[in-house]
Design an enzyme around this catalytic site. Sequence first.
Site: not given
Length: 366
Positions: A54, A264
């Site tokens: 991420d 997301e």
Amino acid sequence: MNKLTKKELALLLSFPLLLAACSGGAKQEAEKEADGAFKGAISKPLVTDIYTADPSAHVFNGKIYIYPSHDIDAGTPENDNGDHFDMKDYHILSMDSIGGAVTDHGVALDIKDIPWAGRQLWAPDAAFKDGTYFLYFPVKDKQDVFRIGVATSKSPTGPFKPEPKPIEGSYSIDPAVFTDTDGNSYMYFGGIWGGQLQRWKDGKYDANGSKTDLEDDKLPSLNAKIAKLSPNMKEFAEAPKDVVVVDKDGKPMLTGDHDRRFFEAAWVHKYNGKYYFSYSTGDTHFLAYGIGDSPYGPFTYQGAFMKPVVGWTTHHSIVEQNGKWLLFYHDTEVSGGKTHLRNVKVTELKHDANGKIEMIDPYSKK
């Protein structure tokens, strides 16, 4: 194509989930497929001694700083809510330029130092203003509800000191802060399923609400949220609003549109005066984007710009350094395909003459 079929296809794209369902010769064959994909990888992991995922990348004072999740094997059983992503701290990485040495600056923030935190320190982001660096992070509070906190430091590598409470009005996951050329900053956030965004669809947290928003394909899909930040960068200056993403006919994406809809990992960058809102489609693993004339949108969907990685979902950031645009992302090469043990990578991102982002295949190296 119905939802079940789409999810089955998504699972096939995610080798680690396939491994979990296999045994014996079938498992060995799946491992060979994953190894084959990694052999064609267009880039190498930036670090291999810890697991990172991420990546939120920023250029501060000409240098690249990367704010990733720190994956660990916590021994937590795997489930659909992502409980096995049980991170405890953040490490910050830096590099002078792509291809150069990468420095791991050690622990910048530990969950035990966040007064209100319960568990699961997920994907962070960072920003800078007036001599202070801000680290934004999602973590479940002691009631097991994801909130977004902020911590500060005088150094881009920390250590960061967290505020005593989460940002008022914040919820869900994946904060991403975009600072416009006029100095105003905006936070984008949200993720469905384990990210709990669907539990806030009526403005209040509903622990007994829908598991996800994937239960009716014909409804408009949930989108990320946006809130302008106050001048001190620690508060929302307004109530969060929906980010608006529409197709080229001006119609909203539908829940069942798994290849195009938001799931997301929101991110925004500005190119030639236009705002690019990019995100992960989640269970189909594409990175997709829309273009708009305002930080709020509406963003008109343009297409996918990165094919699926090996590993569950995709989470990215886009940053410019010395006139070159870079895409930071992750896959599971270091762990051999374990979904919760990922590694950060980077490759060049290109806009064509019309401003469209060119397609990236993470495993197309010849």
